[in-house]
Write an enzyme that holds these catalytic residues in place. Sequence first.
Site, short mmCIF file in Angstrom:
data_model
loop_
_atom_site.label_atom_id
_atom_site.label_comp_id
_atom_site.label_asym_id
_atom_site.label_seq_id
_atom_site.Cartn_x
_atom_site.Cartn_y
_atom_site.Cartn_z
N CYS A 113 -7.65 3.19 10.98
CA CYS A 113 -8.35 3.89 9.89
C CYS A 113 -9.86 3.65 9.91
CB CYS A 113 -7.76 3.49 8.54
SG CYS A 113 -6.03 3.93 8.37
N HIS A 251 -13.10 4.76 2.97
CA HIS A 251 -11.85 5.28 3.53
C HIS A 251 -10.90 5.55 2.36
CE1 HIS A 251 -8.18 5.75 5.60
NE2 HIS A 251 -7.73 4.53 5.38
N ASN A 281 -3.88 9.29 2.46
CA ASN A 281 -4.63 8.54 3.47
C ASN A 281 -4.46 9.26 4.82
OD1 ASN A 281 -5.43 6.74 5.46
ND2 ASN A 281 -4.57 4.95 4.46
N1 COA Z 1 8.14 4.29 -5.25
C1 COA Z 1 8.72 3.51 -6.18
N2 COA Z 1 8.78 2.18 -6.11
C2 COA Z 1 8.21 1.62 -5.02
C3 COA Z 1 7.59 2.36 -4.01
C4 COA Z 1 7.58 3.76 -4.14
N3 COA Z 1 7.01 4.56 -3.25
N4 COA Z 1 7.10 1.51 -3.08
C5 COA Z 1 7.41 0.28 -3.47
N5 COA Z 1 8.09 0.33 -4.64
C6 COA Z 1 8.60 -0.77 -5.46
C7 COA Z 1 8.85 -2.03 -4.65
O1 COA Z 1 10.15 -1.99 -4.06
C8 COA Z 1 8.74 -3.09 -5.71
O2 COA Z 1 9.94 -3.13 -6.45
P1 COA Z 1 10.49 -4.52 -7.03
O3 COA Z 1 9.43 -5.01 -7.98
O4 COA Z 1 11.75 -4.11 -7.68
O5 COA Z 1 10.66 -5.40 -5.83
C9 COA Z 1 7.65 -2.55 -6.63
O6 COA Z 1 7.60 -1.14 -6.41
C10 COA Z 1 6.29 -3.16 -6.38
O7 COA Z 1 6.05 -3.08 -4.98
P2 COA Z 1 4.71 -3.63 -4.35
O8 COA Z 1 4.77 -3.45 -2.87
O9 COA Z 1 4.45 -5.00 -4.91
O10 COA Z 1 3.67 -2.61 -4.99
P3 COA Z 1 2.10 -2.63 -4.94
O11 COA Z 1 1.56 -2.63 -6.31
O12 COA Z 1 1.58 -3.64 -3.97
O13 COA Z 1 1.80 -1.19 -4.35
C11 COA Z 1 1.09 -0.19 -2.30
C12 COA Z 1 2.22 -0.88 -3.03
C13 COA Z 1 1.54 0.10 -0.89
C14 COA Z 1 0.78 1.12 -3.01
C15 COA Z 1 -0.17 -1.12 -2.33
O14 COA Z 1 0.19 -2.42 -1.89
C16 COA Z 1 -1.25 -0.59 -1.45
O15 COA Z 1 -1.78 0.48 -1.67
N6 COA Z 1 -1.68 -1.36 -0.44
C17 COA Z 1 -2.68 -0.94 0.47
C18 COA Z 1 -2.04 -0.03 1.50
C19 COA Z 1 -3.05 0.73 2.31
O16 COA Z 1 -4.03 1.19 1.80
N7 COA Z 1 -2.77 0.90 3.60
C20 COA Z 1 -3.55 1.62 4.53
C21 COA Z 1 -4.82 0.91 4.79
S1 COA Z 1 -5.72 1.69 6.05
#
Ligand code: COA
Length: 324
Positions: A113, A251, A281
């Site tokens: 990215c 980004h 993204n």
């Molecule tokens: N829909 C519904 N629930 C979801 C889900 C989805 N798409 N994805 C994950 N969950 C659930 C998980 O299973 C978890 O459930 P639990 O509490 O029962 O275990 C809960 O939601 C929280 O998950 P978590 O991974 O802790 O969420 P988060 O707040 O960290 O959000 C992202 C997840 C991926 C959105 C976040 O971590 C993020 O944006 N990270 C950066 C990713 C990124 O930008 N990547 C590319 C960089 S170039």
Amino acid sequence: MINNIKIIGYGSCMPSNIVTNEDLSKIIDTSDEWISKRTGIKERRISKGESTSDLAIAAAKNALDVAGISASEIDLIIVATSTSDCFFPSTGCTVQSGIGATNATSFDLAGACTGFIYATDVAIQYLKAGRFKNALIIGAEVMSKVIDWNDRGTAILFGDGAGAVVMTVTDEPKITKVYTKSDGTKSEVLKLKAVPIIDMYENVKTIDRSTMTMNGQEVFKFACNVIIETIDALLANTSVKLEDVDYIVLHQANSRIIEYVSNKVNINIEKFFMNLDKYGNTSAASIPIALDEMYKKNILKSGHKVMLIGFGGGLTWGGVLLEL
Ligand code: COA
């Protein structure tokens, strides 16, 4: 003599197929509410047959139109992509042929990215040194090819598209500052293995698709930290203060990352251009797609100072401070 450089053309091309959060919730255990709240994404474009090079060629043609120069005047084509149609020819060479840039040197750059930032840095160095005069820098991805559609943690985040800029040498004095870093020890945090893997000795032939894996929370923390680091590094040893910067184009990964940075550096969120609600993204393509949208909205003016900052797999990160 070290040349000054400036952007003279912007372009983009998005697949026409729109996939909303509602659409995704029919195939994945997720909801519009969850995705909107955690990421800011409402919909994304998903290719229906458009390849990475198809999108890149269309974005490049648009950028050349805006620049008002012909393809034969382009000396350098760099395509930042992790989803090239082929290992070779590079997407750069396919673009060269597609637009008729008969005088160009063309190649791809793999910076995940951060790819568009790395590619812009490489182009800037060539132009500043006088090796080339006109560069076409493209970010192009069909991320939908490499997504595990059973993994709701990643599938909801990404989209397809391409953006391009034309950069040229100018007599006008222009500020240009670049900062890039990488940390290969954190490779497992965000990974996309290459395929196919054919091992002559083990007789293993894996022709399955490879899909991306990600530790979302690690990436989130990493992104917040390195964006602040990059802002500081871009301003260091310049006369530019953060308040003087007209737009900061991060980004487009997650609106919560952008909001965190806006609060942390105490700069109004209005200065952080965002279109991830519409496109998700798009990896290396997100920054040039954003720039093209800003250009089309007529909010980029000559003399504006713009900061572009990327982060992603590798891990990689970096930014460019430019005067338009
Ligand atoms: N829909 C519904 N629930 C979801 C889900 C989805 N798409 N994805 C994950 N969950 C659930 C998980 O299973 C978890 O459930 P639990 O509490 O029962 O275990 C809960 O939601 C929280 O998950 P978590 O991974 O802790 O969420 P988060 O707040 O960290 O959000 C992202 C997840 C991926 C959105 C976040 O971590 C993020 O944006 N990270 C950066 C990713 C990124 O930008 N990547 C590319 C960089 S170039």
